[in-house]
Write a protein that holds these residues in place. Structure first.
Motif, PDB file in Angstrom:
ATOM      1  N   TRP A  69       0.864  -1.177   0.000  1.00 42.69           N
ATOM      2  CA  TRP A  69       0.000   0.000   0.000  1.00 42.69           C
ATOM      3  C   TRP A  69       0.899   1.225   0.000  1.00 42.69           C
ATOM      4  O   TRP A  69       1.704   1.407   0.898  1.00 42.69           O
ATOM      5  N   SER A  70       0.774   2.068  -1.000  1.00 44.48           N
ATOM      6  CA  SER A  70       1.714   3.177  -1.138  1.00 44.48           C
ATOM      7  C   SER A  70       1.250   4.472  -0.474  1.00 44.48           C
ATOM      8  O   SER A  70       1.937   5.477  -0.557  1.00 44.48           O
ATOM      9  N   GLN A  71       0.095   4.459   0.184  1.00 43.18           N
ATOM     10  CA  GLN A  71      -0.365   5.662   0.871  1.00 43.18           C
ATOM     11  C   GLN A  71       0.300   5.786   2.240  1.00 43.18           C
ATOM     12  O   GLN A  71       0.615   4.790   2.887  1.00 43.18           O
ATOM     13  N   ILE A  72       0.482   7.008   2.667  1.00 42.00           N
ATOM     14  CA  ILE A  72       1.048   7.279   3.984  1.00 42.00           C
ATOM     15  C   ILE A  72      -0.027   7.026   5.029  1.00 42.00           C
ATOM     16  O   ILE A  72      -1.164   7.466   4.899  1.00 42.00           O
ATOM     17  N   CYS A  73       0.331   6.306   6.076  1.00 41.49           N
ATOM     18  CA  CYS A  73      -0.592   6.062   7.195  1.00 41.49           C
ATOM     19  C   CYS A  73      -0.608   7.323   8.065  1.00 41.49           C
ATOM     20  O   CYS A  73       0.391   7.640   8.710  1.00 41.49           O
ATOM     21  N   ARG A  74      -1.724   7.999   8.068  1.00 44.01           N
ATOM     22  CA  ARG A  74      -1.857   9.254   8.814  1.00 44.01           C
ATOM     23  C   ARG A  74      -2.020   8.982  10.316  1.00 44.01           C
ATOM     24  O   ARG A  74      -2.131   7.838  10.766  1.00 44.01           O
ATOM     25  N   GLU A  75      -2.049  10.051  11.089  1.00 44.13           N
ATOM     26  CA  GLU A  75      -2.104   9.951  12.550  1.00 44.13           C
ATOM     27  C   GLU A  75      -3.281   9.109  13.033  1.00 44.13           C
ATOM     28  O   GLU A  75      -3.133   8.272  13.930  1.00 44.13           O
ATOM     29  N   GLU A  76      -4.455   9.301  12.444  1.00 45.35           N
ATOM     30  CA  GLU A  76      -5.638   8.536  12.869  1.00 45.35           C
ATOM     31  C   GLU A  76      -5.435   7.040  12.629  1.00 45.35           C
ATOM     32  O   GLU A  76      -5.857   6.217  13.437  1.00 45.35           O
ATOM     33  N   PHE A  77      -4.804   6.700  11.518  1.00 46.55           N
ATOM     34  CA  PHE A  77      -4.494   5.300  11.218  1.00 46.55           C
ATOM     35  C   PHE A  77      -3.523   4.757  12.260  1.00 46.55           C
ATOM     36  O   PHE A  77      -3.738   3.685  12.831  1.00 46.55           O
ATOM     37  N   MET A  78      -2.456   5.497  12.513  1.00 47.73           N
ATOM     38  CA  MET A  78      -1.430   5.053  13.453  1.00 47.73           C
ATOM     39  C   MET A  78      -1.974   4.908  14.876  1.00 47.73           C
ATOM     40  O   MET A  78      -1.481   4.100  15.659  1.00 47.73           O
ATOM     41  N   ASN A  79      -3.003   5.677  15.207  1.00 51.79           N
ATOM     42  CA  ASN A  79      -3.605   5.608  16.541  1.00 51.79           C
ATOM     43  C   ASN A  79      -4.505   4.398  16.730  1.00 51.79           C
ATOM     44  O   ASN A  79      -4.945   4.129  17.847  1.00 51.79           O
ATOM     45  N   LEU A  80      -4.792   3.648  15.660  1.00 48.91           N
ATOM     46  CA  LEU A  80      -5.624   2.447  15.797  1.00 48.91           C
ATOM     47  C   LEU A  80      -4.952   1.388  16.665  1.00 48.91           C
ATOM     48  O   LEU A  80      -5.599   0.729  17.466  1.00 48.91           O
ATOM     49  N   LYS A  81      -3.660   1.209  16.494  1.00 44.89           N
ATOM     50  CA  LYS A  81      -2.886   0.200  17.234  1.00 44.89           C
ATOM     51  C   LYS A  81      -1.477   0.736  17.475  1.00 44.89           C
ATOM     52  O   LYS A  81      -0.508   0.258  16.867  1.00 44.89           O
ATOM     53  N   PRO A  82      -1.315   1.710  18.338  1.00 49.38           N
ATOM     54  CA  PRO A  82       0.026   2.282  18.547  1.00 49.38           C
ATOM     55  C   PRO A  82       1.052   1.206  18.911  1.00 49.38           C
ATOM     56  O   PRO A  82       0.807   0.351  19.765  1.00 49.38           O
ATOM     57  N   GLY A  83       2.180   1.238  18.215  1.00 48.98           N
ATOM     58  CA  GLY A  83       3.250   0.278  18.483  1.00 48.98           C
ATOM     59  C   GLY A  83       2.984  -1.115  17.956  1.00 48.98           C
ATOM     60  O   GLY A  83       3.771  -2.033  18.194  1.00 48.98           O
ATOM     61  N   LYS A  84       1.886  -1.300  17.224  1.00 52.24           N
ATOM     62  CA  LYS A  84       1.538  -2.628  16.715  1.00 52.24           C
ATOM     63  C   LYS A  84       1.197  -2.599  15.231  1.00 52.24           C
ATOM     64  O   LYS A  84       0.394  -3.386  14.754  1.00 52.24           O
ATOM     65  N   ILE A  85       1.824  -1.659  14.501  1.00 52.24           N
ATOM     66  CA  ILE A  85       1.612  -1.569  13.063  1.00 52.24           C
ATOM     67  C   ILE A  85       2.942  -1.875  12.379  1.00 52.24           C
ATOM     68  O   ILE A  85       3.953  -1.232  12.630  1.00 52.24           O
ATOM     69  N   ILE A  86       2.914  -2.880  11.534  1.00 47.28           N
ATOM     70  CA  ILE A  86       4.115  -3.390  10.886  1.00 47.28           C
ATOM     71  C   ILE A  86       4.029  -3.092   9.395  1.00 47.28           C
ATOM     72  O   ILE A  86       3.033  -3.411   8.745  1.00 47.28           O
ATOM     73  N   GLY A  87       5.072  -2.480   8.874  1.00 42.29           N
ATOM     74  CA  GLY A  87       5.119  -2.164   7.454  1.00 42.29           C
ATOM     75  C   GLY A  87       6.071  -3.083   6.721  1.00 42.29           C
ATOM     76  O   GLY A  87       6.947  -3.705   7.321  1.00 42.29           O
ATOM     77  N   TYR A  88       5.897  -3.173   5.420  1.00 40.87           N
ATOM     78  CA  TYR A  88       6.762  -3.974   4.558  1.00 40.87           C
ATOM     79  C   TYR A  88       7.305  -3.081   3.450  1.00 40.87           C
ATOM     80  O   TYR A  88       6.580  -2.255   2.891  1.00 40.87           O
ATOM     81  N   HIS A  89       8.572  -3.249   3.125  1.00 44.09           N
ATOM     82  CA  HIS A  89       9.185  -2.538   2.004  1.00 44.09           C
ATOM     83  C   HIS A  89       9.949  -3.560   1.170  1.00 44.09           C
ATOM     84  O   HIS A  89      10.698  -4.376   1.717  1.00 44.09           O
ATOM     85  N   PRO A  90       9.780  -3.530  -0.173  1.00 46.14           N
ATOM     86  CA  PRO A  90      10.382  -4.565  -1.024  1.00 46.14           C
ATOM     87  C   PRO A  90      11.853  -4.321  -1.366  1.00 46.14           C
ATOM     88  O   PRO A  90      12.258  -4.398  -2.520  1.00 46.14           O
ATOM     89  N   SER A  91      12.649  -4.017  -0.351  1.00 50.39           N
ATOM     90  CA  SER A  91      14.099  -3.913  -0.533  1.00 50.39           C
ATOM     91  C   SER A  91      14.761  -4.097   0.826  1.00 50.39           C
ATOM     92  O   SER A  91      14.105  -4.002   1.858  1.00 50.39           O
ATOM     93  N   PRO A  92      16.062  -4.324   0.813  1.00 48.69           N
ATOM     94  CA  PRO A  92      16.787  -4.443   2.076  1.00 48.69           C
ATOM     95  C   PRO A  92      17.118  -3.040   2.610  1.00 48.69           C
ATOM     96  O   PRO A  92      18.156  -2.479   2.292  1.00 48.69           O
ATOM     97  N   LEU A  93      16.200  -2.480   3.376  1.00 47.62           N
ATOM     98  CA  LEU A  93      16.400  -1.115   3.888  1.00 47.62           C
ATOM     99  C   LEU A  93      17.682  -1.017   4.693  1.00 47.62           C
ATOM    100  O   LEU A  93      18.073  -1.975   5.344  1.00 47.62           O
ATOM    101  N   PRO A  94      18.384   0.112   4.646  1.00 44.68           N
ATOM    102  CA  PRO A  94      17.976   1.375   4.024  1.00 44.68           C
ATOM    103  C   PRO A  94      18.276   1.444   2.533  1.00 44.68           C
ATOM    104  O   PRO A  94      17.939   2.425   1.884  1.00 44.68           O
ATOM    105  N   ARG A  95      18.867   0.432   1.960  1.00 44.98           N
ATOM    106  CA  ARG A  95      19.160   0.447   0.527  1.00 44.98           C
ATOM    107  C   ARG A  95      17.862   0.438  -0.276  1.00 44.98           C
ATOM    108  O   ARG A  95      16.931  -0.284   0.041  1.00 44.98           O
TER     109      ARG A  95
END
Length: 128
Positions: A69-95
Motif C-alpha cells: 500500500w503506497s499511501q502514507i498512514c496518517r495519525e488517525e491510522f497510526m492511533n488504531l494500534k500504537p506500536g503494533k503496526i508493521i510495514g513492509y518494504h520490497p528492498s533491504p532497507l535502508p538500501r
C-alpha cells in the motif's frame, strides 16, 4: 499462506477498490485469499478514510500489517494500534528506500534483493 497458523487468525484484508485497480499494474484481487482464510475483505481507495479506519478498528485485530500500500498512514491510522503496526518494504532497507524500490532493483541489475519488515513510526519512513 500468511493466514495458516493455529496460533492466530486473519480477520480483515483491506485492499483496493476494483474500479481503481486498472491504474495499478501490480494489482491482485485478494477476494479468494480472504475467503480461503475466513477473513472479511474491505475495499477502499483511501486507507485513511473514516470508513476504512472504522473497519480496521472494529476488526479486533491485535496487529496491523501494511503491505503493498503506497499511501502514507496518517495519525488517525497510526492511533488504531500504537506500536503494533508493521510495514513492509520490497528492498533491504535502508538500501533502495522510497517508492520505486522494484524498478531501481531492475535498473541497477541487482542480483539479489530482499524485503524488510519494520515497526511503523510516527513519521514517514521511520520506525525500527
Amino acid at each position: 499462506m500468511i493466514a495458516r497458523s493455529a496460533d492466530w487468525s486473519l480477520e480483515l484484508i483491506v485492499t483496493l477498490e476494483l474500479e481503481a485497480a486498472g491504474r495499478h499494474s501490480d494489482f491482485v484481487d485478494l477476494n479468494d485469499i480472504a475467503s480461503a482464510a475466513g477473513a472479511r475483505i474491505f475495499r477502499t481507495i483511501n486507507s485513511n478514510s473514516v470508513d476504512c479506519l472504522d473497519a480496521i478498528g472494529q476488526s479486533g485485530a491485535d496487529f496491523i500489517f501494511v503491505i503493498g500500500w503506497s499511501q502514507i498512514c496518517r495519525e488517525e491510522f497510526m492511533n488504531l494500534k500504537p506500536g503494533k503496526i508493521i510495514g513492509y518494504h520490497p528492498s533491504p532497507l535502508p538500501r533502495l528506500r522510497g517508492r520505486a524500490a522494484l524498478p531501481w532493483t531492475i535498473l541497477l541489475n541487482e542480483p539479489i534483493t530482499a524485503g524488510s519488515l519494520m515497526w511503523l513510526g510516527d513519521d514517514v519512513d521511520n520506525g525500527d
